[in-house]
Structures are given as structure tokens and as C-alpha cells.
Enzyme design. Structure first.
Site, PDB file in Angstrom:
ATOM      1  N   VAL A   1     -16.443  11.531  52.309  1.00  0.00           N
ATOM      2  CA  VAL A   1     -15.829  10.481  52.738  1.00  0.00           C
ATOM      3  C   VAL A   1     -15.980   9.280  51.818  1.00  0.00           C
ATOM      4  O   VAL A   1     -16.299   8.229  52.279  1.00  0.00           O
ATOM      5  CB  VAL A   1     -16.165  10.125  54.208  1.00  0.00           C
ATOM      6  CG1 VAL A   1     -15.262  11.377  55.205  1.00  0.00           C
ATOM      7  CG2 VAL A   1     -17.565  10.129  54.254  1.00  0.00           C
TER       8      VAL A   1
ATOM      9  N   GLU B   1      -8.082  13.632  57.247  1.00  0.00           N
ATOM     10  CA  GLU B   1      -7.816  12.102  56.508  1.00  0.00           C
ATOM     11  C   GLU B   1      -7.594  11.187  57.586  1.00  0.00           C
ATOM     12  O   GLU B   1      -6.567  11.364  58.373  1.00  0.00           O
ATOM     13  CB  GLU B   1      -7.058  12.382  55.402  1.00  0.00           C
ATOM     14  CG  GLU B   1      -6.557  11.016  54.879  1.00  0.00           C
ATOM     15  CD  GLU B   1      -7.850  10.144  54.204  1.00  0.00           C
ATOM     16  OE1 GLU B   1      -8.466  10.856  53.363  1.00  0.00           O
ATOM     17  OE2 GLU B   1      -7.836   9.019  54.668  1.00  0.00           O
TER      18      GLU B   1
ATOM     19  N   ILE C   1     -12.705  14.505  46.111  1.00  0.00           N
ATOM     20  CA  ILE C   1     -13.621  15.754  46.400  1.00  0.00           C
ATOM     21  C   ILE C   1     -13.048  16.702  47.224  1.00  0.00           C
ATOM     22  O   ILE C   1     -12.910  17.748  47.221  1.00  0.00           O
ATOM     23  CB  ILE C   1     -15.265  15.162  46.888  1.00  0.00           C
ATOM     24  CG1 ILE C   1     -15.866  14.593  45.729  1.00  0.00           C
ATOM     25  CG2 ILE C   1     -15.899  16.508  47.391  1.00  0.00           C
ATOM     26  CD1 ILE C   1     -17.255  14.026  45.953  1.00  0.00           C
TER      27      ILE C   1
ATOM     28  N   HIS D   1       7.739  18.897  19.761  1.00  0.00           N
ATOM     29  CA  HIS D   1       8.713  19.759  20.711  1.00  0.00           C
ATOM     30  C   HIS D   1       8.319  21.259  20.491  1.00  0.00           C
ATOM     31  O   HIS D   1       8.212  21.619  19.309  1.00  0.00           O
ATOM     32  CB  HIS D   1      10.357  19.543  20.337  1.00  0.00           C
ATOM     33  CG  HIS D   1      10.813  20.313  21.290  1.00  0.00           C
ATOM     34  ND1 HIS D   1      11.267  20.290  22.633  1.00  0.00           N
ATOM     35  CD2 HIS D   1      11.790  21.668  21.013  1.00  0.00           C
ATOM     36  CE1 HIS D   1      11.935  21.075  23.121  1.00  0.00           C
ATOM     37  NE2 HIS D   1      12.266  22.035  21.933  1.00  0.00           N
TER      38      HIS D   1
ATOM     39  N   ASP E   1     -21.768   3.948  38.705  1.00  0.00           N
ATOM     40  CA  ASP E   1     -21.614   3.970  40.073  1.00  0.00           C
ATOM     41  C   ASP E   1     -22.416   2.861  41.033  1.00  0.00           C
ATOM     42  O   ASP E   1     -21.869   2.428  42.015  1.00  0.00           O
ATOM     43  CB  ASP E   1     -21.749   5.364  40.608  1.00  0.00           C
ATOM     44  CG  ASP E   1     -20.813   6.425  40.495  1.00  0.00           C
ATOM     45  OD1 ASP E   1     -19.932   6.071  39.893  1.00  0.00           O
ATOM     46  OD2 ASP E   1     -20.811   7.546  41.056  1.00  0.00           O
TER      47      ASP E   1
ATOM     48  N   ALA F   1     -17.014   8.718  36.064  1.00  0.00           N
ATOM     49  CA  ALA F   1     -17.959   8.968  34.908  1.00  0.00           C
ATOM     50  C   ALA F   1     -17.266   8.120  33.725  1.00  0.00           C
ATOM     51  O   ALA F   1     -18.350   7.518  33.227  1.00  0.00           O
ATOM     52  CB  ALA F   1     -18.151  10.544  34.465  1.00  0.00           C
TER      53      ALA F   1
ATOM     54  N   ARG G   1     -18.800   7.799  48.283  1.00  0.00           N
ATOM     55  CA  ARG G   1     -20.218   7.691  47.868  1.00  0.00           C
ATOM     56  C   ARG G   1     -20.666   6.261  47.988  1.00  0.00           C
ATOM     57  O   ARG G   1     -19.745   5.420  47.899  1.00  0.00           O
ATOM     58  CB  ARG G   1     -20.455   8.392  46.369  1.00  0.00           C
ATOM     59  CG  ARG G   1     -19.869   9.845  46.508  1.00  0.00           C
ATOM     60  CD  ARG G   1     -19.973  10.254  44.950  1.00  0.00           C
ATOM     61  NE  ARG G   1     -21.200  10.247  44.334  1.00  0.00           N
ATOM     62  CZ  ARG G   1     -22.317  11.262  44.240  1.00  0.00           C
ATOM     63  NH1 ARG G   1     -21.769  12.202  45.324  1.00  0.00           N
ATOM     64  NH2 ARG G   1     -23.316  10.999  43.857  1.00  0.00           N
TER      65      ARG G   1
END
Ligand code: FAD
Ligand code: NAD
Length: 475
Positions: free
Chosen positions: A277, A211, A192, A451, A319, A327, A279
Site C-alpha cells: 500500500v 484496491e 508492487i 522499420h 525516497d 530509483a 512506502r
């Protein structure tokens, strides 16, 4: 009498809605309950991904990348343009239109498949009974033979920088800004932070990303991460590693961020601050007591490799369970459980989950990193081919980055593929298929690639693993 279904799914995000659709395709009666509320108060299926995640972020990334390319690259092609500007209101309107079309699409898919879509909050009671609270306050119960929990996740809030949604923002706020702040701070250089940092940087913000970890993209292949960092820094993203935020104070129109790095205590003043940071699993009011469904110490619903909870007939996906918060991982889990419920075969290959960060260049990986393979002790070989050696990338004015393939020395099995470069997110699909079929590097070497295409970089990386690349110097 409660309405009865073979399958009731709680949560209509990219994990839940595919589960409901596949259940219906399998001839089962299926309902999907969702309570999503957009900022304008409207309801939509599609969860975080369609409403406030994958889709809106990619719409903004596309518009701003186009703006950047028009300004920076068109002169190289001999195309002269003047008076280039970007209207953020139009860009946001386009994004909202894409989101609405995608979420309306889920409702249309439900209708076509015969899934009963229900707006409301779902709570699992005992004996697979589900209480649905509608937005008007009315309640009803559903009875299910099987329940799929797909309640998703929510942004992690830092005590040191609590959201006020005006100056200290979560990722949804950061997708909705009406104009580019002059100075934008971001906590967290994950997917994110990098994607939304790129969006607002391209629109003119000075972006500083703090970070905490000393390594950039610490869980990625580190050769890939180093290359990506070089390109992102060149675009003006000020990425400060080893920077732990200790506090953030809103003072008028600015935010004073305090952080600690190797040099000591530091401060940073920005106009807005995005906290990205990670989820956490979301399960507010999802389970009544005594259901037997267990949560782990971090709040994830406990499941086995087939997404079965401890209670027969109750599954959890996406999640809200272990594994990467992506997803496509949730979607495959949804399909798997709907097939298992119907008595069919179903599995998810967790060793072949691709991950893509949609920066420019894109960063895409599947399988083991070189660090992981080294640590495993298995002898391996590596092929790395730069996009500089790829004619299509040159023609696209995007000859940046490389494709890297890692294969076992003993049986030549492909163990990991890591690409930083143009359309890396599309190119990784071939590598996912290779891992799914347990292909060897020789299998890829003997596969003809058109190609000139970017996909030749993956082909050449497979050849380079045996020092047989034709188009790049073998090292
Ligand atoms: P969610 O999408 O969170 O959906 C859960 C749904 O359940 C929600 O609609 C919620 O309203 C509903 N719900 C929860 N509890 C209840 C209840 N009790 N009753 C009724 N309804 C309930 N992933 C990618 O793979 N690619 C990307 O490019 C990508 N980009 C992202 C960008 C951003 C800014 C963010 C925030 C995330 C991004 N992700 C991306 C991650 C992705 O959005 C998640 O992994 C994905 O949405 C998880 O799907 P899910 O169905 O498990 O949960
Ligand atoms: P993330 O886990 O990808 O990155 C969070 C980063 O913040 C990490 O690098 C971590 O070290 C750092 N961090 C944590 N605490 C910190 C602190 N106190 N100070 C400074 N840094 C700190 O999480 P995210 O970027 O918030 O994304 C959330 C989820 O959404 C992830 O699971 C991600 O996979 C998913 N997502 C995926 C995509 C994609 O697939 N392209 C895009 C966006 C989000």
C-alpha cells in the site's frame, strides 16, 4: 581526529551511490555510509532497489514471463515443446545471483571512482559531523564539508493487517517465496501489487488484488489504465476495485481478510497476503536534535527544488524527500546535488520523470495525463495508435495495447506520452527526451524511425495527433 571528506553520503541506494560517484568524478573526496543487511546477514550497497526492489522483481518478472510465453505462445510459432515445468528454487537462485552481481558492482564502482564505502549506521550530529556505528559496535566520527542524506523508504504497514512475514508479507517477503501459494491475496493495486501479483499468478497462484480506490491506477492516464486493466484481468488477476481492507487474521495456514466494497462487508481467505500500500520515508536515528534539518508532517525531509535542506551544505535526495519514489528520480537528484556541491550546473526536470510498471504488457508514462491536460483548460490534441498496426509487435506475437501522445493545440508542444504494450518501458525513453527538449509533435513526426520496430508506434502516435498516421486509421 575525525576523518574529513568534502562529501559524506548517508545511504548507498540508487540515490546515494550515484551522488558519491559523481562527487568523486568532480574531484571531491567522498564517502558513502550504508547499513543494509540482507536476510542471510550479509552487507551490500545498492539499497532497496538493488537488494529488495527493482532488480530482484525484474529478474522474477523476466523468468516467469518467459515461462508463460513458452507455454502459451510457442505453439503459435509452430514450436512444439512438451513437459514444460519451472523450478522455483532455480529461479530464485538466478535472481539472487543477479542481485549479488549488481551490488558487488556498486562496491567495484566505488573503488574505481575513489569513493570510500563504509558499512555502518550514519547519524548526523551538529556542524556536519557524522557518527558512524559499525556492526561490531565500534563508533567513529566523520567530518564533512557537505552532507547528502539518502536514507530511502520502508514499506507502509497497515494496522488492520500487520506484517508477520510468514502469512502477512511485505514486498521483500513476497520476492523470496520458495513456492507459489495456492491463493495469494494482495492489498494495493499499485506498481508492487501488479508486478508481484503477476509473478506469482504466472507461477500458478490464484491472485486476488484488493484496491481501495474505485479507479484502477488512479493517477495514470485513464485510457491507459482501462486498457491495462483489461489485459491484466484476462491473465487471471482478480483485481477488485473500491475494496477497503478492514482486517486480516492469521488462522493456522490461512489468512482471513475482511474488506468493504460497494456491496458491503466481504471476506476473502488466502494462504498468504502481501501488503503493498505504498512506502514511507525512512529516517530512523538519522538526525540528532538541533541539526536544523526539518521533516514534514509525513516524515519526508524538507528540501527545495535543488534538494537543499534548510541547512547550507546539507542535501537530501531519493525516497526520503518529496516526489515519486523511483530509483531513476533519486539517481538524477544524486547527480544534481554532487554537481551543485562542485559549483557546477545541476537540475532535475520533475516534469519529465518516466514511470514504468513491468507487467505484460508494460505500462509506461511521462508527462501529463489527458485528465490533467483537460483540467488545465489548455486546448489539446491526441494521437492513439494500437500495436495491432505495428508489424514488429505482430511478429513478436505481442500486438497488444497502444501508444498515446498528447500535444498542445496552440504550439504543438508534446505534453504527455502514455504507452501500454510490448517494451513500453524502453519506448518511453524517446518520449522523455522529447519532453526534455520541449519537442513538438511535428518534431517527432519528422524523425525517421527504423522499420519494422516497436518505436514506429510512438512515431505514428505523433502523426495521429494531426490525423496524419500512415499505418493506422485516423479517428
Ligand atoms: P533506498 O534504495 O531505500 O536506499 C537507502 C539506503 O540507505 C539503504 O541501503 C539503507 O540501508 C540506507 N540507510 C538508511 N538510513 C541509514 C543510516 N542512518 N545509516 C546508513 N545507511 C542508512 N523503482 C523504480 O524506479 N523502478 C522499479 O522497477 C522499482 N521496482 C521496485 C520494486 C519493489 C519491490 C520495491 C520495494 C521498490 C521498487 N522501486 C522501483 C522503488 C525503488 O526501489 C526506490 O525508489 C529506490 O530504491 C529509492 O532509492 P533511495 O536510494 O532513495 O533509497
Ligand atoms: P503505490 O503507491 O504504487 O500503490 C499502492 C496502492 O495501494 C495504491 O493504489 C493505493 O490506492 C492502494 N492502497 C493504499 N491503502 C490501501 C488499503 N488500505 N487498502 C487497499 N488499497 C490500498 O505503492 P506500492 O505498489 O506499494 O509501491 C511503493 C513504491 O515503490 C511506489 O512509490 C512505487 O512507485 C515504487 N515502485 C515502483 C515500481 C516501478 O517503478 N516499476 C515497482 C515497484 C514499486
Amino acid at each position: 581526529m575525525a576523518d574529513a571528506f568534502d562529501v559524506v553520503v548517508i545511504g548507498g541506494g540508487p540515490a546515494g551511490y550515484p551522488a558519491a560517484i559523481r562527487a568523486a568524478q568532480n574531484g571531491l573526496s567522498a564517502a558513502c555510509i550504508d547499513e543494509w543487511k540482507n536476510r542471510d546477514g550479509t552487507f551490500a550497497f545498492g539499497g532497496t532497489c538493488l537488494n529488495a526492489g527493482c532488480i530482484p522483481s525484474k529478474a522474477l518478472l523476466e523468468s516467469t514471463e518467459l515461462y508463460h510465453r513458452v507455454r502459451e505462445e510457442l505453439p503459435t510459432h509452430g514450436i512444439r515443446v512438451s513437459d514444460i515445468s519451472i523450478d522455483v528454487a532455480t529461479l530464485q537462485k538466478r535472481k539472487a545471483g543477479i542481485v549479488r552481481k549488481m551490488t558487488d558492482g556498486v562496491a567495484a564502482l566505488f573503488k574505481a571512482a575513489g569513493v570510500t564505502g563504509i558499512q555502518g549506521h550514519g547519524r548526523l550530529l551538529l556542524d556536519k559531523r557524522i557518527e558512524v556505528s559499525a556492526p561490531d559496535g565500534s563508533r567513529r566520527d566523520l567530518l564533512a564539508k557537505n552532507v547528502v542524506l539518502a536514507s530511502g523508504s520502508a514499506p507502509i504497514e497497515l494496522k488492520s493487517a500487520p506484517f508477520d512475514h510468514q502469512r502477512i508479507l511485505d514486498s521483500w517477503d513476497a520476492l523470496e517465496l520458495a513456492s507459489a501459494p495456492k491463493r495469494l491475496g494482495v492489498i494495493g493495486a499499485g506498481a508492487i501489487g501488479l508486478e508481484l501479483g503477476s509473478v506469482w499468478r504466472r507461477l500458478g497462484s490464484e491472485v486476488v488484488i484488493l484496491e481501495a480506490l474505485p479507479d484502477f491506477l488512479a493517477t495514470c492516464d485513464q485510457q491507459l489504465a482501462r486498457e491495462a486493466l483489461r489485459h491484466l484481468k484476462r491473465q487471471g488477476l482478480d483485481i477488485r476495485l473500491g475494496a477497503t481492507v478492514t482486517g486480516a487474521k492469521v488462522a493456522g495456514d490461512t489468512v482471513a481478510v475482511a474488506y468493504r466494497d460497494a456491496k458491503g462487508e466481504q471476506t476473502l481467505t488466502v494462504d498468504q497476503l502481501v501488503v503493498a500500500v505504498g512506502r514511507r520515508p525512512y529516517s530512523r536515528e538519522l538526525l540528532s536534535s538541533g541539526t536544523g534539518v526539518e521533516l514534514d508532517e509525513r516524515g519526508f525531509i524538507k528540501v527545495d527544488e535543488h534538494c537543499r535542506t534548510a541547512v547550507p551544505g546539507i542535501y537530501a535526495i531519493g525516497d526520503c524527500v518529496r516526489g515519486p519514489m523511483l530509483a531513476h528520480k533519486g539517481k538524477e537528484e544524486g547527480v544534481m546535488v554532487a554537481d551543485l556541491i562542485a559549483g557546477r550546473f545541476g537540475e532535475v526536470n520533475y516534469k519529465a520523470v518516466p514511470s514504468v510498471i513491468y507487467t505484460a504488457p508494460e505500462i509506461a508514462s511521462v508527462g501529463a495525463t489527458e485528465e490533467q491536460v483537460k483540467a488545465s483548460g489548455r486546448p489539446y490534441k491526441v494521437g492513439v495508435v494500437p500495436f495491432l498496426a505495428n508489424g514488429r509487435a505482430r511478429a513478436l506475437e505481442a500486438a497488444q495495447g497502444f501508444a498515446k501522445l498528447i500535444a498542445a493545440r496552440d504550439d504543438d508542444e508534446i505534453l504527455g506520452v502514455h504507452i501500454v504494450g510490448p517494451f513500453a518501458g524502453e519506448l518511453i525513453a524517446e518520449a522523455v527526451l522529447a519532453l526534455e527538449y520541449a519537442a513538438s509533435s511535428e518534431d517527432l513526426q519528422r524523425t525517421m524511425h527504423a522499420h519494422p520496430t516497436l518505436s514506429e508506434a510512438v512515431h505514428e502516435a505523433a502523426l495521429a495527433a494531426d490525423k496524419r498516421s500512415i499505418d493506422a486509421i485516423n479517428r
